[in-house]
Design an enzyme around this catalytic site. Sequence first.
Site, PDB file in Angstrom:
ATOM      1  N   GLU A  68     -26.262 -20.658  61.266  1.00  0.00           N
ATOM      2  CA  GLU A  68     -26.228 -22.562  60.699  1.00  0.00           C
ATOM      3  C   GLU A  68     -25.694 -22.438  59.028  1.00  0.00           C
ATOM      4  O   GLU A  68     -26.290 -23.774  59.102  1.00  0.00           O
ATOM      5  CB  GLU A  68     -26.396 -22.740  61.418  1.00  0.00           C
ATOM      6  CG  GLU A  68     -26.752 -22.832  63.582  1.00  0.00           C
ATOM      7  CD  GLU A  68     -27.592 -24.449  64.132  1.00  0.00           C
ATOM      8  OE1 GLU A  68     -27.486 -25.486  63.080  1.00  0.00           O
ATOM      9  OE2 GLU A  68     -27.595 -24.557  65.454  1.00  0.00           O
ATOM     10  N   GLU A  83     -25.537 -19.334  73.032  1.00  0.00           N
ATOM     11  CA  GLU A  83     -27.023 -20.037  73.611  1.00  0.00           C
ATOM     12  C   GLU A  83     -25.018 -20.980  74.468  1.00  0.00           C
ATOM     13  O   GLU A  83     -25.273 -21.916  73.985  1.00  0.00           O
ATOM     14  CB  GLU A  83     -26.556 -20.899  71.691  1.00  0.00           C
ATOM     15  CG  GLU A  83     -27.246 -19.810  71.143  1.00  0.00           C
ATOM     16  CD  GLU A  83     -28.169 -21.196  70.005  1.00  0.00           C
ATOM     17  OE1 GLU A  83     -28.087 -22.210  69.969  1.00  0.00           O
ATOM     18  OE2 GLU A  83     -28.307 -20.647  69.135  1.00  0.00           O
TER      19      GLU A  83
END
Length: 369
Positions: A155, A260
């Site tokens: 991220e 995910e």
Amino acid sequence: MKPTFYPGVLALLLAGCAQPQPGSLKDALKNKFYIGTALSVAQFTGADTLSERVARENFSAVAPENCMKSMYLQPREGEFFFDEADRFVAWGEANSMWITGHCLVWHSQAPQWLCVDENGNNVSSEVLAARLKSHITAVASRYRGRIKGWDVVNEAILDDGSWRRSKLYEILGEELIPLAFQYAHEADPNAELYYNDYSMALEAKRNAAVQLVKTLKERGLRIDAVGMQGHIGMDYPAVEEFEKSLLAFAEAGVKVMVTELDLTVLPSPQPDVGAAVEATFGYQKELNPYADGLPDSVATAWTSRMADFFRLFLKHRDKITRVTLWGVCDDDSWRNNWPVPGRTDYALLFDRSGNAKPVVNEIIGQASR
Ligand code: XIL
């Protein structure tokens, strides 16, 4: 008295045994891609036996949901806590799983001390680089040859394609990512290395991630795959946009991993929340409409959307090496508590009793066609 032997009964019993068993998810996907799940500490330490069994029987890959994040592995500088991570890796090996590590560098769930000195001021770029090197080296070399791939950086790109202005970035700038990949490769030269992020179907983020892959490759650094987290909802992202991104990453010369995956059925308190863990909203009853169960119509729509995504993954199985769900059974999912705490979501492939949802059979059917 001797028991009487009835050959006919024996034949019937044998015929019963020979009935084809419905295949498991991991068997059906065996030659397509790894099908993984994130594991919580309760699951790999035996406290949650239900999800542990479901994970063992249905998945071929595992990732640690929390225990390998830097705030847990190195809570104080130089003091490592490996007990849970060791047990996670041992569980994965005992169950013949493809094991990935998550994650070496992330602005979130990082220890307080990482970017600051004893007075709370930012450390210099040299000090931060040395701290990152020491963390990455300790962790990746401990599991050398056992963890097959690492989410090296998590991220670092915002939805508009710009760099996330985290403390890590403030101090190291753009060098943050190449340095992390270099340290990870030095610590375990055979491990695969990944860049991982959410909302990767957004055009700006897609382009920035492609540029990042190119930059790393131009500098001779190893990157094997881009991880598309896949925290999706009923109306975002469009399957076509997700497909554009996975094609763009493959075109840039890396594999794609869906790292995910979960599909929430709950209303979002804000349209563009992505999966930023720091974005949280207060509980309101209207935001929790299915606390007493999921209406059939919603369950059917959920099945159909999850099946659409798996159809896409199977279509591009030459580019996708792993699809990992972020949890085993519905009550394990972080989506019950994020971005609004205390809700009841239905985001995963197995229900709260550990039963496979109808979509599992659909996926098995798709994989056999
Ligand atoms: C989540 C975990 O599932 C939660 O238990 C924890 O409280 C917060 O983090 N992106 C990631 C994951 O890369 O590590 C996050 O996991 C979800 C978003």
